[in-house]
Design a protein around this motif. Sequence first.
Motif, short mmCIF file in Angstrom:
data_model
loop_
_atom_site.label_atom_id
_atom_site.label_comp_id
_atom_site.label_asym_id
_atom_site.label_seq_id
_atom_site.Cartn_x
_atom_site.Cartn_y
_atom_site.Cartn_z
N PRO A 31 -7.24 -16.98 4.66
CA PRO A 31 -6.11 -16.08 4.35
C PRO A 31 -5.64 -16.23 2.91
CG PRO A 31 -5.34 -17.98 5.59
CD PRO A 31 -6.84 -18.08 5.56
N LEU A 32 -4.90 -15.23 2.46
CA LEU A 32 -4.30 -15.29 1.13
C LEU A 32 -3.11 -16.25 1.11
CD1 LEU A 32 -4.21 -11.48 0.21
CD2 LEU A 32 -5.95 -13.17 -0.41
N ARG A 33 -2.76 -16.71 -0.09
CA ARG A 33 -1.56 -17.51 -0.26
C ARG A 33 -0.33 -16.61 -0.14
NH1 ARG A 33 -4.28 -18.54 -4.95
NH2 ARG A 33 -2.56 -17.58 -6.09
N LYS A 34 0.81 -17.23 0.11
CA LYS A 34 2.05 -16.45 0.26
C LYS A 34 2.38 -15.67 -1.01
CE LYS A 34 4.40 -19.16 3.85
NZ LYS A 34 4.66 -18.03 4.76
N ASP A 35 2.13 -16.26 -2.18
CA ASP A 35 2.44 -15.56 -3.42
C ASP A 35 1.52 -14.35 -3.61
OD1 ASP A 35 0.40 -17.62 -3.86
OD2 ASP A 35 0.48 -17.04 -5.97
N GLU A 36 0.30 -14.42 -3.07
CA GLU A 36 -0.60 -13.28 -3.13
C GLU A 36 -0.17 -12.18 -2.17
OE1 GLU A 36 -4.90 -15.23 -4.28
OE2 GLU A 36 -4.10 -15.68 -2.27
N ILE A 37 0.32 -12.57 -1.00
CA ILE A 37 0.83 -11.59 -0.03
C ILE A 37 2.04 -10.87 -0.60
CG2 ILE A 37 1.95 -11.34 2.22
CD1 ILE A 37 -1.02 -11.85 2.46
N ALA A 38 2.91 -11.60 -1.29
CA ALA A 38 4.18 -11.04 -1.77
C ALA A 38 3.99 -9.90 -2.77
CB ALA A 38 5.03 -12.15 -2.39
N VAL A 39 2.87 -9.88 -3.49
CA VAL A 39 2.69 -8.87 -4.53
C VAL A 39 1.84 -7.68 -4.07
CG1 VAL A 39 3.02 -10.53 -6.39
CG2 VAL A 39 0.70 -10.10 -5.53
N ILE A 40 1.43 -7.66 -2.81
CA ILE A 40 0.69 -6.50 -2.30
C ILE A 40 1.64 -5.31 -2.22
CG2 ILE A 40 -0.56 -5.53 -0.34
CD1 ILE A 40 -1.50 -8.36 0.34
N SER A 41 1.23 -4.19 -2.77
CA SER A 41 2.12 -3.03 -2.86
C SER A 41 2.30 -2.38 -1.48
CB SER A 41 1.56 -2.01 -3.85
OG SER A 41 0.28 -1.57 -3.46
N ASP A 42 3.43 -1.71 -1.34
CA ASP A 42 3.78 -1.10 -0.05
C ASP A 42 2.76 -0.06 0.41
OD1 ASP A 42 6.07 -2.62 0.36
OD2 ASP A 42 7.37 -1.19 -0.69
N ASP A 43 2.16 0.65 -0.54
CA ASP A 43 1.18 1.67 -0.14
C ASP A 43 -0.03 1.05 0.54
OD1 ASP A 43 -1.08 1.63 -2.60
OD2 ASP A 43 0.95 1.07 -3.21
N ALA A 111 6.46 7.64 10.27
CA ALA A 111 7.37 6.65 10.87
C ALA A 111 7.22 5.29 10.20
CB ALA A 111 7.10 6.54 12.37
N ASN A 112 5.99 4.89 9.91
CA ASN A 112 5.77 3.58 9.30
C ASN A 112 6.12 3.58 7.82
OD1 ASN A 112 5.00 2.35 11.71
ND2 ASN A 112 2.90 3.10 11.51
N ALA A 113 6.01 4.73 7.17
CA ALA A 113 6.51 4.84 5.80
C ALA A 113 8.03 4.66 5.77
CB ALA A 113 6.13 6.20 5.21
N GLN A 114 8.71 5.23 6.76
CA GLN A 114 10.16 5.07 6.85
C GLN A 114 10.54 3.62 7.11
OE1 GLN A 114 10.67 8.00 9.96
NE2 GLN A 114 11.33 9.60 8.52
N MET A 115 9.78 2.93 7.97
CA MET A 115 10.02 1.51 8.21
C MET A 115 9.88 0.71 6.92
SD MET A 115 7.75 -1.28 10.35
CE MET A 115 6.39 -1.07 9.19
N ILE A 116 8.80 0.95 6.19
CA ILE A 116 8.57 0.21 4.95
C ILE A 116 9.65 0.51 3.93
CG2 ILE A 116 6.97 -0.05 3.01
CD1 ILE A 116 4.67 0.39 5.02
N HIS A 117 10.11 1.74 3.89
CA HIS A 117 11.21 2.10 2.98
C HIS A 117 12.46 1.30 3.30
CE1 HIS A 117 13.84 4.52 0.49
NE2 HIS A 117 14.61 4.79 1.54
N GLU A 118 12.78 1.16 4.58
CA GLU A 118 13.96 0.38 4.98
C GLU A 118 13.78 -1.09 4.61
OE1 GLU A 118 16.84 1.54 6.14
OE2 GLU A 118 16.00 3.56 5.89
N VAL A 119 12.59 -1.62 4.81
CA VAL A 119 12.32 -3.03 4.44
C VAL A 119 12.47 -3.21 2.93
CG1 VAL A 119 10.51 -4.78 4.29
CG2 VAL A 119 10.83 -3.51 6.42
N ARG A 120 12.00 -2.23 2.19
CA ARG A 120 12.07 -2.30 0.72
C ARG A 120 13.51 -2.38 0.25
NH1 ARG A 120 8.90 2.42 -2.23
NH2 ARG A 120 10.55 3.63 -1.23
#
Length: 231
Positions: A31-43, A111-120
Amino acid sequence: MKQLEHFDTIYQRAAERKGGESHLERLLSTPLRKDEIAVISDDRWLSAFSMKVFQSGMAWKVVRNKWPNFEELFFGFKIDPLLMLSDEQWETKATDKRIIRHNSKVMSILANAQMIHEVRIEHGSLGKMIADWPMDNLTDLWLYLKKHGQRLGGNTGPYALRQMGVDTFLLSGDVEAYLRAYKIIEGGRDTKRSLSQCNQAFAHWQHQSGRSLTHISQIIAFSCGDNRIIQ
């Protein structure tokens, strides 16, 4: 819950079935490191979720072959342009012959775009939220995706997380069968009790082995069921 096998026992059985330790190690995905996960873009998260939604109940290769068309039609899965589409535009996209036409699965993209928007709004990005999620309560992340997203329950959400490099175990058929044999899962697989006991068992094996949840999950799968070395 029965007394758990020591992870070394599971590992040695998997190695024997896969032709030795070196062969087994080559089969494992890191798996990726946490810092690598954190920078993956929402798209990229939305694309991964959407691909797994469409692959559910379909041949995965068929969906993968069509995916460039999905990327083009849905603006590279960029959140803001998707949220600006009208109902009529979504209906048009759902019937586009370049993609797999399945209205409810297409609407899960919205629906999942809306979820990600709320998380953002709350966390800055979905990648940051996932990177900060406590791994000893991993299945709560699965439940979050199921509750706040659409069509991300069962194995769909976890498989998307694994595809994106998140350190997660999976309740594949082989892994679930193993966990049921040791009464880690009893009754419903997705009950709070079963998922809690899964978290505890994987944390136990992680303490014993020092390995990622991904490696532990894969090694368990290779140690049982239909997995055999290909001669």
